[in-house]
Every structure is written in C-alpha cells, then in structure tokens.
Design a protein around this motif. Structure first.
Motif, PDB file in Angstrom:
ATOM      1  N   ASP A  25      25.931  20.926  42.104  1.00 55.25           N
ATOM      2  CA  ASP A  25      26.038  19.971  41.012  1.00 55.25           C
ATOM      3  C   ASP A  25      27.410  20.117  40.357  1.00 55.25           C
ATOM      4  O   ASP A  25      28.219  20.949  40.769  1.00 55.25           O
ATOM      5  CB  ASP A  25      24.916  20.177  39.994  1.00 55.25           C
ATOM      6  CG  ASP A  25      24.816  21.608  39.490  1.00 55.25           C
ATOM      7  OD1 ASP A  25      25.838  22.329  39.463  1.00 55.25           O
ATOM      8  OD2 ASP A  25      23.706  22.025  39.118  1.00 55.25           O
ATOM      9  N   SER A  26      27.658  19.307  39.353  1.00 57.22           N
ATOM     10  CA  SER A  26      28.948  19.333  38.662  1.00 57.22           C
ATOM     11  C   SER A  26      29.223  20.682  38.014  1.00 57.22           C
ATOM     12  O   SER A  26      30.363  21.154  38.006  1.00 57.22           O
ATOM     13  CB  SER A  26      28.998  18.224  37.599  1.00 57.22           C
ATOM     14  OG  SER A  26      29.014  16.957  38.203  1.00 57.22           O
ATOM     15  N   GLU A  27      28.194  21.307  37.460  1.00 57.72           N
ATOM     16  CA  GLU A  27      28.380  22.618  36.823  1.00 57.72           C
ATOM     17  C   GLU A  27      28.898  23.646  37.822  1.00 57.72           C
ATOM     18  O   GLU A  27      29.746  24.468  37.488  1.00 57.72           O
ATOM     19  CB  GLU A  27      27.077  23.102  36.203  1.00 57.72           C
ATOM     20  CG  GLU A  27      26.690  22.352  34.958  1.00 57.72           C
ATOM     21  CD  GLU A  27      25.397  22.876  34.353  1.00 57.72           C
ATOM     22  OE1 GLU A  27      25.090  24.072  34.506  1.00 57.72           O
ATOM     23  OE2 GLU A  27      24.704  22.065  33.722  1.00 57.72           O
ATOM     24  N   ALA A  28      28.398  23.615  39.039  1.00 63.68           N
ATOM     25  CA  ALA A  28      28.859  24.551  40.068  1.00 63.68           C
ATOM     26  C   ALA A  28      30.317  24.289  40.432  1.00 63.68           C
ATOM     27  O   ALA A  28      31.087  25.226  40.648  1.00 63.68           O
ATOM     28  CB  ALA A  28      27.972  24.454  41.299  1.00 63.68           C
ATOM     29  N   ALA A  29      30.711  23.015  40.495  1.00 63.58           N
ATOM     30  CA  ALA A  29      32.107  22.674  40.789  1.00 63.58           C
ATOM     31  C   ALA A  29      33.021  23.152  39.666  1.00 63.58           C
ATOM     32  O   ALA A  29      34.113  23.683  39.917  1.00 63.58           O
ATOM     33  CB  ALA A  29      32.250  21.172  40.999  1.00 63.58           C
ATOM     34  N   ILE A  30      32.588  22.981  38.420  1.00 66.09           N
ATOM     35  CA  ILE A  30      33.371  23.440  37.263  1.00 66.09           C
ATOM     36  C   ILE A  30      33.500  24.958  37.290  1.00 66.09           C
ATOM     37  O   ILE A  30      34.579  25.507  37.062  1.00 66.09           O
ATOM     38  CB  ILE A  30      32.726  22.949  35.950  1.00 66.09           C
ATOM     39  CG1 ILE A  30      32.858  21.421  35.854  1.00 66.09           C
ATOM     40  CG2 ILE A  30      33.338  23.640  34.745  1.00 66.09           C
ATOM     41  CD1 ILE A  30      32.010  20.799  34.762  1.00 66.09           C
ATOM     42  N   GLU A  31      32.415  25.642  37.600  1.00 69.27           N
ATOM     43  CA  GLU A  31      32.441  27.115  37.682  1.00 69.27           C
ATOM     44  C   GLU A  31      33.383  27.574  38.787  1.00 69.27           C
ATOM     45  O   GLU A  31      34.159  28.513  38.609  1.00 69.27           O
ATOM     46  CB  GLU A  31      31.030  27.647  37.934  1.00 69.27           C
ATOM     47  CG  GLU A  31      30.956  29.158  37.996  1.00 69.27           C
ATOM     48  CD  GLU A  31      29.554  29.670  38.264  1.00 69.27           C
ATOM     49  OE1 GLU A  31      29.439  30.848  38.649  1.00 69.27           O
ATOM     50  OE2 GLU A  31      28.581  28.901  38.116  1.00 69.27           O
ATOM     51  N   HIS A  32      33.332  26.919  39.930  1.00 66.34           N
ATOM     52  CA  HIS A  32      34.213  27.253  41.053  1.00 66.34           C
ATOM     53  C   HIS A  32      35.676  27.092  40.639  1.00 66.34           C
ATOM     54  O   HIS A  32      36.504  27.969  40.895  1.00 66.34           O
ATOM     55  CB  HIS A  32      33.883  26.347  42.239  1.00 66.34           C
ATOM     56  CG  HIS A  32      34.773  26.547  43.418  1.00 66.34           C
ATOM     57  ND1 HIS A  32      34.652  27.609  44.278  1.00 66.34           N
ATOM     58  CD2 HIS A  32      35.804  25.806  43.883  1.00 66.34           C
ATOM     59  CE1 HIS A  32      35.570  27.527  45.223  1.00 66.34           C
ATOM     60  NE2 HIS A  32      36.284  26.436  45.004  1.00 66.34           N
ATOM     61  N   ALA A  33      36.008  25.980  39.983  1.00 63.05           N
ATOM     62  CA  ALA A  33      37.379  25.740  39.534  1.00 63.05           C
ATOM     63  C   ALA A  33      37.827  26.812  38.538  1.00 63.05           C
ATOM     64  O   ALA A  33      38.970  27.287  38.593  1.00 63.05           O
ATOM     65  CB  ALA A  33      37.497  24.351  38.926  1.00 63.05           C
ATOM     66  N   ALA A  37      41.045  29.413  38.876  1.00 64.84           N
ATOM     67  CA  ALA A  37      42.118  28.908  38.014  1.00 64.84           C
ATOM     68  C   ALA A  37      43.403  29.726  38.111  1.00 64.84           C
ATOM     69  O   ALA A  37      44.494  29.165  38.192  1.00 64.84           O
ATOM     70  CB  ALA A  37      41.634  28.837  36.570  1.00 64.84           C
ATOM     71  N   ASP A  38      43.295  31.030  38.128  1.00 64.15           N
ATOM     72  CA  ASP A  38      44.489  31.882  38.165  1.00 64.15           C
ATOM     73  C   ASP A  38      45.224  31.803  39.499  1.00 64.15           C
ATOM     74  O   ASP A  38      46.420  32.055  39.562  1.00 64.15           O
ATOM     75  CB  ASP A  38      44.122  33.338  37.889  1.00 64.15           C
ATOM     76  CG  ASP A  38      43.623  33.550  36.460  1.00 64.15           C
ATOM     77  OD1 ASP A  38      43.917  32.698  35.596  1.00 64.15           O
ATOM     78  OD2 ASP A  38      42.947  34.555  36.222  1.00 64.15           O
ATOM     79  N   LEU A  39      44.520  31.448  40.570  1.00 66.83           N
ATOM     80  CA  LEU A  39      45.127  31.405  41.900  1.00 66.83           C
ATOM     81  C   LEU A  39      45.563  30.012  42.346  1.00 66.83           C
ATOM     82  O   LEU A  39      46.373  29.881  43.254  1.00 66.83           O
ATOM     83  CB  LEU A  39      44.122  31.934  42.933  1.00 66.83           C
ATOM     84  CG  LEU A  39      43.665  33.366  42.773  1.00 66.83           C
ATOM     85  CD1 LEU A  39      42.556  33.674  43.766  1.00 66.83           C
ATOM     86  CD2 LEU A  39      44.834  34.302  42.979  1.00 66.83           C
ATOM     87  N   SER A  40      45.029  28.989  41.732  1.00 67.33           N
ATOM     88  CA  SER A  40      45.221  27.623  42.225  1.00 67.33           C
ATOM     89  C   SER A  40      46.674  27.221  42.386  1.00 67.33           C
ATOM     90  O   SER A  40      47.064  26.695  43.421  1.00 67.33           O
ATOM     91  CB  SER A  40      44.516  26.624  41.316  1.00 67.33           C
ATOM     92  OG  SER A  40      43.133  26.804  41.401  1.00 67.33           O
ATOM     93  N   ALA A  41      47.500  27.435  41.382  1.00 70.84           N
ATOM     94  CA  ALA A  41      48.900  27.011  41.457  1.00 70.84           C
ATOM     95  C   ALA A  41      49.619  27.691  42.623  1.00 70.84           C
ATOM     96  O   ALA A  41      50.347  27.040  43.376  1.00 70.84           O
ATOM     97  CB  ALA A  41      49.613  27.287  40.148  1.00 70.84           C
ATOM     98  N   ALA A  42      49.401  28.988  42.795  1.00 70.25           N
ATOM     99  CA  ALA A  42      50.059  29.722  43.878  1.00 70.25           C
ATOM    100  C   ALA A  42      49.582  29.251  45.246  1.00 70.25           C
ATOM    101  O   ALA A  42      50.378  29.072  46.168  1.00 70.25           O
ATOM    102  CB  ALA A  42      49.808  31.222  43.727  1.00 70.25           C
ATOM    103  N   VAL A  43      48.293  29.027  45.397  1.00 64.66           N
ATOM    104  CA  VAL A  43      47.742  28.570  46.674  1.00 64.66           C
ATOM    105  C   VAL A  43      48.239  27.171  47.000  1.00 64.66           C
ATOM    106  O   VAL A  43      48.696  26.900  48.116  1.00 64.66           O
ATOM    107  CB  VAL A  43      46.195  28.605  46.653  1.00 64.66           C
ATOM    108  CG1 VAL A  43      45.621  27.912  47.863  1.00 64.66           C
ATOM    109  CG2 VAL A  43      45.706  30.039  46.562  1.00 64.66           C
ATOM    110  N   LEU A  44      48.179  26.266  46.035  1.00 66.37           N
ATOM    111  CA  LEU A  44      48.590  24.886  46.280  1.00 66.37           C
ATOM    112  C   LEU A  44      50.089  24.771  46.535  1.00 66.37           C
ATOM    113  O   LEU A  44      50.540  23.830  47.194  1.00 66.37           O
ATOM    114  CB  LEU A  44      48.168  23.989  45.127  1.00 66.37           C
ATOM    115  CG  LEU A  44      46.651  23.848  44.968  1.00 66.37           C
ATOM    116  CD1 LEU A  44      46.317  23.032  43.731  1.00 66.37           C
ATOM    117  CD2 LEU A  44      46.023  23.234  46.206  1.00 66.37           C
TER     118      LEU A  44
END
Length: 81
Positions: A25-33, A37-44
């Motif tokens: 559900d949306s809550e799981a997607a929000i939790e995953h994000a 959060a700390d890794l996203s910029a470096a990975v992307l």
C-alpha cells in the motif's frame, strides 16, 4: 524496511537494468522511501537515466510527497462512461 516490499524482480534488456518494486500500500511505499532517503541521491547519481512509474491509486499523503517530482509518473485506473 523488512516487510514493506515484495522481493524486486529484475529484467535485463538491451544492456538496461530494470527493477520492479511492488508495495502492499502507499504507507509501505512511503516507509521504503524514508528508509532509503540517505542513500537515494548517491545511488541515483550513478545512473544516466531514471524513469519510474507508479501504477494504482496512491494515498493523499503519497501524492503530496510526489507532487514536486518528475519521477515517478502516476498511472491510475481509468473508467470510461
């Protein structure tokens, strides 16, 4: 993050790597994000093109979180008259 997503499926096609993530559900997607959060910029920063699609009906909170982003594009159910 445990329990927030199903195991990703991966398909390699023409040298491109694709990952498909599914959330309960949306809550799981929000939790995953939030967990990433700390890794996203470096990975992307390591990939030349990022394309994402969200298929389904996101919650108001998830829509608000994605409102100022180009990715993912949201596709919802369409009913004709």
């Amino acid at each position: 993050m445990i329990g927030t997503t199903a195991r990703p499926t991966e398909r390699v096609d023409l040298g491109q790597q694709r990952k498909v993530w599914r959330w309960e559900d949306s809550e799981a997607a929000i939790e995953h994000a939030a967990n990433l959060a700390d890794l996203s910029a470096a990975v992307l920063a390591t990939v030349p093109v990022v394309h994402g699609e969200l298929i389904g009906e996101p919650s108001a909170e998830l829509r608000a979180n994605l409102a100022d982003r180009e990715v993912p594009q949201i596709f919802t159910a369409y009913a004709s008259m």
